[in-house]
Scaffold this active site. Structure first.
Site, short mmCIF file in Angstrom:
data_model
loop_
_atom_site.label_atom_id
_atom_site.label_comp_id
_atom_site.label_asym_id
_atom_site.label_seq_id
_atom_site.Cartn_x
_atom_site.Cartn_y
_atom_site.Cartn_z
N HIS A 192 -65.31 21.89 56.55
CA HIS A 192 -66.77 22.08 56.60
C HIS A 192 -67.15 23.52 56.26
O HIS A 192 -68.19 24.03 56.70
CB HIS A 192 -67.35 21.72 57.99
CG HIS A 192 -67.07 20.33 58.42
ND1 HIS A 192 -67.91 19.27 58.17
CD2 HIS A 192 -66.01 19.81 59.10
CE1 HIS A 192 -67.40 18.16 58.68
NE2 HIS A 192 -66.24 18.47 59.24
N SER A 226 -72.13 41.47 34.42
CA SER A 226 -73.58 41.61 34.50
C SER A 226 -74.07 42.55 33.44
O SER A 226 -73.41 43.54 33.09
CB SER A 226 -73.98 42.12 35.88
OG SER A 226 -75.37 42.41 35.94
N LYS A 256 -69.66 44.89 37.97
CA LYS A 256 -69.60 43.52 38.50
C LYS A 256 -68.67 42.67 37.63
O LYS A 256 -68.75 42.71 36.40
CB LYS A 256 -70.99 42.91 38.53
CG LYS A 256 -71.10 41.62 39.35
CD LYS A 256 -72.57 41.22 39.49
CE LYS A 256 -72.74 40.08 40.50
NZ LYS A 256 -72.14 38.84 40.02
N GLU A 296 -66.00 29.03 36.50
CA GLU A 296 -67.35 28.59 36.16
C GLU A 296 -67.34 27.74 34.90
O GLU A 296 -68.03 26.71 34.82
CB GLU A 296 -68.26 29.80 35.98
CG GLU A 296 -68.57 30.51 37.28
CD GLU A 296 -69.29 31.84 37.09
OE1 GLU A 296 -69.69 32.42 38.11
OE2 GLU A 296 -69.45 32.28 35.93
#
Length: 463
Positions: free
Chosen positions: A184, A314, A320, A327
């Protein structure tokens, strides 16, 4: 020849202009004009399959029906050149065409006939010679099966097996690295990273088995059924001979389908294979998302691993770095799941003796195979093989994990354990420190019972 770069071609519907340098004829040109839909022609593996089928049909007709040997060999030679990709620019018909794929079949017939006419020095007719003993209604279903089978054998299964190997290698390397389990998305009992990755490997290995289980139906070919499954205008042995020649040319065990009426009217084998691809896509999305969570941070997330830094993350935030490979894999998985819906709807469109969504079924199935193979390659090579483990973060999280108190249940009971866990949460302290204060267990017993490595091995704590 007209002066504006066109020539006049004729078919059963009359005359029309065709680009002067096009190898195709009137029926292909009508399809180009009728279906300016997506700008996407049928994919390369499908054209390859058409070429292989036309070559096999020509040779079978030479053996069985007396097709002139010189004409047959010219057709076969030119069809093989089509299969090799020499003439892809002359296959412009859009995916979203007539549902039988007649336009793509005639595209192949016209291109091969024109090339074979030049080679043989005699007129080779697209219908009478190249399409002899065939119909679009059995050629296109056969092309779907042949193209899918070749792509699965040559590209998809090797890519998935390499992914399994990459995961299993890392699982062995990380067999003793213990981390906090999560259910969970909440802290749970410890596992090793090796155990976690072994689950991923099993998912993909099972995916390989699922895909392989669908292949016997994909290897069964409709060729020989011609228009409605009865085999009209084809020699009774034609379909079996074509399947044998295709098997010899490809190394894939193609065989004639047991029931040609089923093969023309339905696309159940394609639907089945797509369903197995969807399952693989679901597995890959789970793995991709696990990697994203484990890599999250590096400060405000889990920060358990660091994926390879592949590109700036980014355009506005310097420094970043994002989990770009997971992805990409997740997006591939989403596309394949959507493709499965398209193929399932297409499979329902078998009206009486013919399915009328063949081109979109074939193109979409091939896209799914290609996407999963490519995604599996980059997932293994550029994410799993190269990530590093932040063991200090793992140890810190383990030490502060109150759920370790589960290991004390057999000694202090569930209720007392819950009290220890709640206090450890509230005070932000390691569970061993709180248990030392709230129980009569010795330091030695606590160390033995709460050892994360022992707990990850299962069984009775400390045994």
């Amino acid at each position: 020849m007209s002066q504006d770069g066109y020539r006049i071609e004729r078919d059963s519907m009359g005359e029309l202009q065709v680009p002067a340098d096009a190898l195709y004829g009137a029926q292909t040109q009508r399809a180009v004009q009728n279906f300016p839909v997506s700008g996407q022609p049928m994919p390369r593996p499908f054209i390859q399959a058409l070429g292989l089928i036309k070559a096999a049909c020509a040779r079978a007709n030479r053996e069985l029906s007396g097709l002139d040997p010189a004409v047959a060999e010219a057709i076969a030679d030119c069809a093989e050149a089509v299969a090799q990709g020499d003439y892809d620019d002359h296959f412009p018909v859009d995916i979203f065409q007539t549902g039988s794929g007649t336009s793509s079949n005639m595209n192949a017939n016209e291109v091969i006939a024109r090339l074979a006419t030049e080679q043989a020095g005699t007129t080779v007719h697209p219908n009478d010679h190249v399409n002899m003993g065939q119909s679009s209604n059995d050629v296109i279903p056969t092309a779907i099966h042949v193209s899918a089978a070749l792509e699965v054998h040559d590209k998809l299964l090797p890519a998935l097996r390499r992914l399994v190997d990459a995961i299993e290698q890392r699982a062995q390397e990380l067999e003793e690295v213990t981390t906090t389990g999560r259910t969970h998305l909440m802290d749970a009992m410890p596992v090793t990273l090796g155990q976690e990755l072994s689950g991923w490997a099993a998912q993909i290995r099972n995916g390989v088995a699922r895909v392989e289980s669908a292949l016997p139906r994909v290897h069964a070919l409709a060729q020989g059924g011609t228009a409605v499954g009865t085999g009209i205008n084809a020699h009774p042995e034609f379909g079996a001979r074509v399947a044998k020649l295709l098997a010899e040319a490809s190394g894939v065990p193609f065989a004639p389908v047991a029931n040609r009426f089923e093969a023309l009217s339905s696309q159940d084998a394609a639907v089945e294979l797509s369903g197995q691809l969807r399952t693989v896509a679901v597995s890959m999305m789970k793995i991709a998302n696990d990697l994203r969570w484990m890599n999250s941070g590096p400060l405000a997330g889990l920060g358990e691993i660091s994926l390879p830094a592949l590109q700036p993350g980014s355009s506005i935030m310097p420094g970043k770095v994002n989990p770009v490979i997971p992805e990409s894999v997740a997006m591939v998985s989403a596309r394949v799941m959507g493709n499965d819906t398209t193929i399932s709807i297409g499979g329902q469109s078998g009206n009486f003796q013919l399915n009328v969504m063949l081109p979109v079924i074939g193109a979409t199935l091939l896209e799914s195979i290609d996407l999963i193979a490519n995604a599996a390659t980059i997932l293994g090579r550029d994410a799993i093989a190269g990530f590093t483990v932040n063991e200090e973060n793992l140890r810190e999280a383990l030490d502060r994990n109150p759920i370790l108190v589960t290991a004390l249940n057999a000694v202090i009971g569930y209720e007392k354990g819950a009290q220890v866990a709640k206090r450890a949460y509230q005070e932000g302290r390691p569970v061993i420190d709180v248990a030392r204060e709230m129980t009569d267990l010795s330091e030695e017993e606590l160390q033995r019972l709460l050892d994360p490595r022992d707990l990850a091995r299962g069984g009775i704590p400390g045994s």
